[in-house]
Every structure is written in structure tokens, then in C-alpha cells.
Motif scaffolding. Structure first.
Motif, PDB file in Angstrom:
ATOM      1  N   LEU A 117      37.129  56.540  41.058  1.00 19.99           N
ATOM      2  CA  LEU A 117      35.880  56.036  40.477  1.00 19.99           C
ATOM      3  C   LEU A 117      34.632  56.652  41.104  1.00 19.99           C
ATOM      4  O   LEU A 117      33.528  56.187  40.856  1.00 19.99           O
ATOM      5  CB  LEU A 117      35.850  54.504  40.623  1.00 19.99           C
ATOM      6  CG  LEU A 117      36.950  53.770  39.834  1.00 19.99           C
ATOM      7  CD1 LEU A 117      37.036  52.303  40.236  1.00 19.99           C
ATOM      8  CD2 LEU A 117      36.740  53.904  38.337  1.00 19.99           C
ATOM      9  N   ARG A 172      39.738  38.185  36.035  1.00 17.17           N
ATOM     10  CA  ARG A 172      39.329  39.089  37.116  1.00 17.17           C
ATOM     11  C   ARG A 172      39.684  40.544  36.815  1.00 17.17           C
ATOM     12  O   ARG A 172      38.830  41.428  36.908  1.00 17.17           O
ATOM     13  CB  ARG A 172      39.988  38.623  38.433  1.00 17.17           C
ATOM     14  CG  ARG A 172      40.037  39.663  39.538  1.00 17.17           C
ATOM     15  CD  ARG A 172      38.651  40.117  39.997  1.00 17.17           C
ATOM     16  NE  ARG A 172      38.741  41.127  41.036  1.00 17.17           N
ATOM     17  CZ  ARG A 172      38.827  42.442  40.813  1.00 17.17           C
ATOM     18  NH1 ARG A 172      38.805  42.924  39.582  1.00 17.17           N
ATOM     19  NH2 ARG A 172      38.908  43.281  41.832  1.00 17.17           N
ATOM     20  N   LYS A 180      29.059  52.755  39.378  1.00 18.38           N
ATOM     21  CA  LYS A 180      29.926  51.840  40.128  1.00 18.38           C
ATOM     22  C   LYS A 180      29.694  52.057  41.611  1.00 18.38           C
ATOM     23  O   LYS A 180      29.886  53.156  42.115  1.00 18.38           O
ATOM     24  CB  LYS A 180      31.392  52.102  39.777  1.00 18.38           C
ATOM     25  CG  LYS A 180      31.732  51.739  38.340  1.00 18.38           C
ATOM     26  CD  LYS A 180      33.168  52.026  38.002  1.00 18.38           C
ATOM     27  CE  LYS A 180      34.105  50.901  38.383  1.00 18.38           C
ATOM     28  NZ  LYS A 180      34.032  49.741  37.478  1.00 18.38           N
ATOM     29  N   PHE A 231      31.504  41.888  41.048  1.00 17.98           N
ATOM     30  CA  PHE A 231      32.792  41.235  41.280  1.00 17.98           C
ATOM     31  C   PHE A 231      33.398  41.900  42.503  1.00 17.98           C
ATOM     32  O   PHE A 231      32.816  42.838  43.046  1.00 17.98           O
ATOM     33  CB  PHE A 231      33.715  41.349  40.055  1.00 17.98           C
ATOM     34  CG  PHE A 231      34.170  42.754  39.716  1.00 17.98           C
ATOM     35  CD1 PHE A 231      33.363  43.603  38.977  1.00 17.98           C
ATOM     36  CD2 PHE A 231      35.405  43.220  40.129  1.00 17.98           C
ATOM     37  CE1 PHE A 231      33.780  44.890  38.654  1.00 17.98           C
ATOM     38  CE2 PHE A 231      35.841  44.504  39.808  1.00 17.98           C
ATOM     39  CZ  PHE A 231      35.018  45.338  39.070  1.00 17.98           C
ATOM     40  N   HIS A 238      36.434  41.821  46.017  1.00 19.19           N
ATOM     41  CA  HIS A 238      37.472  41.249  46.872  1.00 19.19           C
ATOM     42  C   HIS A 238      36.769  40.470  47.978  1.00 19.19           C
ATOM     43  O   HIS A 238      36.545  41.002  49.080  1.00 19.19           O
ATOM     44  CB  HIS A 238      38.332  42.373  47.440  1.00 19.19           C
ATOM     45  CG  HIS A 238      38.753  43.400  46.409  1.00 19.19           C
ATOM     46  ND1 HIS A 238      39.725  43.156  45.475  1.00 19.19           N
ATOM     47  CD2 HIS A 238      38.293  44.645  46.141  1.00 19.19           C
ATOM     48  CE1 HIS A 238      39.871  44.226  44.692  1.00 19.19           C
ATOM     49  NE2 HIS A 238      39.005  45.146  45.083  1.00 19.19           N
ATOM     50  N   GLU A 286      36.467  50.932  49.360  1.00 17.55           N
ATOM     51  CA  GLU A 286      37.843  51.318  49.030  1.00 17.55           C
ATOM     52  C   GLU A 286      37.928  52.441  48.001  1.00 17.55           C
ATOM     53  O   GLU A 286      39.013  52.939  47.739  1.00 17.55           O
ATOM     54  CB  GLU A 286      38.623  50.100  48.510  1.00 17.55           C
ATOM     55  CG  GLU A 286      37.965  49.466  47.295  1.00 17.55           C
ATOM     56  CD  GLU A 286      38.828  48.393  46.620  1.00 17.55           C
ATOM     57  OE1 GLU A 286      39.879  48.050  47.161  1.00 17.55           O
ATOM     58  OE2 GLU A 286      38.413  47.920  45.547  1.00 17.55           O
ATOM     59  N   HIS A 287      36.827  52.853  47.410  1.00 15.78           N
ATOM     60  CA  HIS A 287      36.900  53.900  46.384  1.00 15.78           C
ATOM     61  C   HIS A 287      36.700  55.292  46.969  1.00 15.78           C
ATOM     62  O   HIS A 287      37.058  56.274  46.328  1.00 15.78           O
ATOM     63  CB  HIS A 287      35.845  53.669  45.288  1.00 15.78           C
ATOM     64  CG  HIS A 287      36.083  52.422  44.474  1.00 15.78           C
ATOM     65  ND1 HIS A 287      35.171  51.951  43.575  1.00 15.78           N
ATOM     66  CD2 HIS A 287      37.127  51.559  44.436  1.00 15.78           C
ATOM     67  CE1 HIS A 287      35.645  50.834  42.997  1.00 15.78           C
ATOM     68  NE2 HIS A 287      36.828  50.581  43.523  1.00 15.78           N
TER      69      HIS A 287
HETATM   70  C1  MLT Z   1      39.013  46.660  41.147  1.00 13.28           C
HETATM   71  O1  MLT Z   1      38.883  45.970  42.140  1.00 13.28           O
HETATM   72  O2  MLT Z   1      39.302  46.159  40.027  1.00 13.28           O
HETATM   73  C2  MLT Z   1      38.924  48.135  41.282  1.00 13.28           C
HETATM   74  O3  MLT Z   1      38.373  48.512  42.488  1.00 13.28           O
HETATM   75  C3  MLT Z   1      38.320  48.812  40.098  1.00 13.28           C
HETATM   76  C4  MLT Z   1      36.842  48.653  39.922  1.00 13.28           C
HETATM   77  O4  MLT Z   1      36.115  48.532  40.907  1.00 13.28           O
HETATM   78  O5  MLT Z   1      36.390  48.685  38.769  1.00 13.28           O
END
Ligand code: MLT
Ligand code: ZN
Length: 462
Positions: A70, A319, A334, A367, A369, A409-410
Motif C-alpha cells: 500500500l 472491520r 493511505k 480505522f 489495530h 506495518e505497511h
Molecule cells: C488493514 O488493516 O486492513 C490493512 O492494513 C489494509 C489497510 O490498511 O487498508
């Protein structure tokens, strides 16, 4: 390119634009270029031979897995050769005694996880792109995903690696021994190196026990503070079973519901949601319900708990469909960032104002984690027109000021390299460059990602 065809076969050197197109644009549609060719080797030996030829010719290369990245790190933005690792998908028999498996870089996350299932094992990393993301690409970006708080990310799951160096030589250390202090940890170095140091061809991966019982909860809150207090409680109450604590907001749920024709959870839109997953060798439903009722109860507006697969999938859909729903609404900018836990609630409140300041009227969807402090800031309406860079600058500087990471994380990819200095000191970036020079002196491996184009490291904030 005829000698490449001698190595991999003519059908695996693609130059016809109709055939190369899907390798040239990233999943979001934001990053696109033209490849000099797409080469698809079928074995580590073929990767080594291909790299030998490209090295001799001084041709820049972009290694590519499932092309689910991404940050523009896996597409040929500057006319590079794309080296697709997808055909390296073989998975060896699971080593049950070690709880490990050796897999080709092109094996998908879902395939590795399925390989463990027969032995009662699972892969510890999970993410929504599980059917397309390859383990080679995931280690190259050190992917985190949904269960990071329990098992760690790809670096933690990688017990060994085989990789082809820029000049075609192979380094292989796939024994997966629990104790092995014989020098530099190349697997750890390649995790997160984004294809700039070597081409990962095979991996020795750790597996974890496949937990039979799994329960998902969805909680709604009036605001970020209440949700993040609940997160602290869940971590304290459920240390042995908590696998995921995911966060999303009303705006994202609205997009998902419009996109999929769903009704919002609890029949209305609430400001903040936490999706919680617990898993264990016995049914954790009671444990989750008790934690929610006793310790979260009046902080939440509403809640639901599901332990049947269909019910759990229904909750997860809200989610996991965020990414596709956002993409369906336009080309997003993003930004994947981590905040210190103490700054998370404030960031969730402040970041969309920062976006609006940089690109008035742009739509900001958050959104992520929450259990890892990781927020995905998605901005619609900033592309095209040059406003994307202003949004990136505003958000990443805010993150750095708050002591966070500009890439959770990307990866840095092509997208964030101008801002690496916000998180990394001049001495660190010099060290990165020295490592890059040592492994890839000709500078042919993914030369336009991660490291900044020039040496400007003047205004580091974080
Ligand atoms: C996610 O957590 O769904 C992935 O990192 C993908 C995103 O960020 O769109
Ligand atoms: Zn994510």
C-alpha cells in the motif's frame, strides 16, 4: 531480454502491456508505472540466474509478491524490471516437532496457514489480504496485521531465510534452530527491508497452536477516550486469550454499509467501535463476557458477542471491508501510523482536523489495530491535484510530534521516503545507506523506495 527468456522460459518474460498491467499498478490505483519487463522465475535457482543477468546489465529491479502493498514499494514507478515471486509458491511438509514450515516466497498467507492446519498448527500473522498477500512480500514489509498483539509480526515469525543477493549469489539459512548465535541475523535484517537488500526466495516460518475456540465481540462507545479505557481493561483482564482489538469509527461503518448494503451494528451509527477477538484451548466466551460486563459495562453504549463462525464473520465484515469500501469510493491517500498509547485518543480527535487544514473538504476515514496503537488514516478526495503531499506532510508531522512512527506495518515504500527523517536520525539513515551499499553496491534492488532521494535530514521531530 532474450537471455532472461532462456532462464525462465519465454512465457514468463512479459512485455505485452495487457499482460504486464496487473503488475504495474498497486492495489489502490494510486501508484502506477511501466515495467521494462515482468519476469516470473519458477525456482530459487532461476531467481539467482535472473539476478545475475540483471546485475551484469545494471538493470534496476522491483521484487513483487502478491502486489497487495500500500506504499508503492512493489510497483515499477521508474521503468524497472518487475521480478514476480508468485511462482515460488511451494510449501514443504510441516515440521511438527519444530512447529515450523519452509515455504516459498510466493506462497500466500492463507496457503501457509492451511498447511499448518493438518498438524493442529496455524500461522500467527493474519490480515485481510490473506488470499493474495505472499509470505515473501509480508516479510519484506515486516507485515503486522490483526494478531500482532499476541504473536508479533512477520519478523517474529521468521526463523530463517533464503535470499538471492543483488549479484545473483544465494544466502540460505533455513535450519530454524531455536538457539543459533552464529553471527548477523540476516532474516531479521531482511524483514522490513522492502526489497532493497536482497530478494527473499524461501522462508522458514514459525507456526503457533491452532486454537479451537474463538469468540468475537463488538463494542460501541461514545468517543475515543471510553474505547481506549476499555482497551486497557481488556489487555489487563484477558492476557492469555486476547488476539485482536480493532478500532473503527462511524464514518468507516457508513462507507462499509453503503458499499455492501449492510445495516450498521446495533441498528444505528455509534461514534467508535472496538472489535475484540479472544481464542484459546477452551471456550473463552464467558471470560470475555465477564470482562465486558464487570469492567467495561457502563463505558460501552452497546455490545454483541459471537462464537459461531457465521456470527463472528458478520462482526468482522464491518472491520475487514473498510479497505475495499474506501477504495470503491475513490483513490485514497493511505497513511499507516503508530502512536504511543497515551497519545492515541488525542490523535484520533486531532488528525482529521489536520487533514482538513491541508486539503479542505477531503474525507478522513480512520480505522486500525488499536491493540498495537496502529491507526490507518485514509483520506479520500486529496488525489489528484497535488493535495496528497500536503495531507501526508500534515499527518506525518503530527505523528512524529506525538512520538509515533510514520509507518506501523505497511513500510516506507515510495510514498513516505521524503519523511523518513521525521523518525530516523542522520546517523541512522547513514547506517541504512551503508548497509544498502554493502549488499547492493550497484544500487539495482528497488532503488526508489525506503531511503530518501537526497541527504536532507534537517528537520527530524520524532
Ligand atoms: C488493514 O488493516 O486492513 C490493512 O492494513 C489494509 C489497510 O490498511 O487498508
Ligand atoms: Zn492494517
Amino acid at each position: 531480454m532474450s537471455s532472461l527468456a532462456d532462464v525462465v522460459g519465454p512465457t514468463h518474460v512479459l512485455t505485452d502491456p495487457e499482460l504486464t498491467a496487473s503488475y504495474e499498478t498497486d492495489w489502490t490505483g494510486r501508484f502506477a508505472g511501466r515495467a521494462a519487463a515482468v519476469v516470473r522465475p519458477g525456482s530459487s535457482e532461476e531467481v539467482a540466474a535472473v539476478m545475475g543477468l540483471l546485475h551484469a546489465a545494471g538493470r534496476p529491479v522491483v521484487p513483487q509478491g502478491g502486489n497487495t502493498g500500500l506504499v508503492g514499494g512493489g510497483v515499477p514507478l521508474h521503468g524497472e524490471v518487475v521480478l514476480s515471486l508468485r511462482r515460488l509458491a511451494a510449501i514443504d511438509a510441516v515440521d511438527v516437532a519444530a512447529g515450523q514450515v519452509t515455504a516459498g516466497a510466493g506462497a500466500t498467507l492463507a496457503a501457509v496457514d492451511a498447511a499448518g492446519a493438518g498438524a493442529g498448527l496455524a500461522f500467527g500473522v493474519d490480515l485481510a489480504a490473506r488470499d493474495s498477500a505472499t509470505v515473501g512480500g509480508m516479510v519484506a514489509t515486516n507485515a503486522g496485521g490483526l494478531r500482532m498483539l499476541r504473536y508479533g509480526g512477520m519478523r517474529a515469525q521468521t526463523a530463517g531465510v533464503e535470499a538471492v543477493l543483488a549479484d545473483g549469489r544465494v544466502v540460505s539459512h533455513l535450519g530454524g534452530l531455536a538457539k543459533d548465535n552464529t553471527g548477523y541475523d540476516l532474516a531479521g535484517l531482511l524483514a522490513g527491508s522492502e526489497g532493497t537488500l536482497a530478494v527473499v526466495t524461501r522462508l522458514r516460518l514459525r507456526l503457533v497452536p491452532r486454537l479451537e475456540y474463538r469468540t468475537t465481540g463488538l463494542l460501541a462507545f461514545a468517543g475515543p477516550d471510553a474505547a481506549l479505557e476499555a482497551l486497557v481493561t481488556l489487555r489487563r483482564r484477558l492476557p492469555g486469550s486476547l488476539e485482536a482489538v480493532e478500532l473503527f469509527l462511524a464514518d468507516g461503518v457508513r462507507l462499509v454499509c453503503d458499499h455492501l448494503g449492510l445495516t450498521p451494528p446495533f441498528g444505528r451509527l455509534d461514534p467508535v467501535y472496538l472489535l475484540v477477538e479472544v481464542a484459546g484451548t477452551h471456550d473463552p466466551t464467558e471470560e470475555l463476557a465477564e470482562a465486558v460486563v464487570a469492567d467495561i459495562g457502563d463505558r460501552a453504549l452497546d455490545g454483541a458477542v459471537e462464537s459461531e463462525p457465521a456470527g463472528r464473520a458478520r462482526l468482522w465484515r464491518y472491520r475487514e471491508a473498510h479497505t475495499e469500501a474506501i477504495n470503491a469510493a475513490g483513490v485514497p491517500v493511505k497513511l499507516d501510523v503508530t502512536l504511543p498509547f497515551g497519545e492515541l485518543a488525542g490523535f484520533l480527535t486531532a488528525v482529521c482536523a489536520a487533514v482538513d487544514g491541508a486539503a479542505p473538504g477531503a474525507r478522513c476515514v480512520l480505522f486500525g489495530h488499536a491493540g498495537d496503537g496502529n491507526v490507518h488514516v485514509n483520506v479520500l478526495g486529496a488525489e489528484p491535484g497535488g493535495r496528497a503531499a500536503a495531507v501526508e506532510d500534515a499527518v506525518l508531522r503530527l505523528v512524529a510530534r506525538l512520538g509515533g512512527s510514520i509507518s506501523a506495518e505497511h513500510g516506507i515504500g515510495a510514498a513516505k521516503r521524503p519523511w523518513l527523517h521525521l523518525n530516523r536520525s542522520p546517523a541512522e539513515i547513514d547506517t541504512f545507506r551503508a548497509i544498502k551499499r554493502a549488499l547492493d553496491p550497484a544500487g539495482i534492488l528497488n532503488p526508489h523506495v525506503l531511503l530518501p532521494e537526497n541527504d536532507s535530514t534537517g528537520d527530524r521531530l520524532g
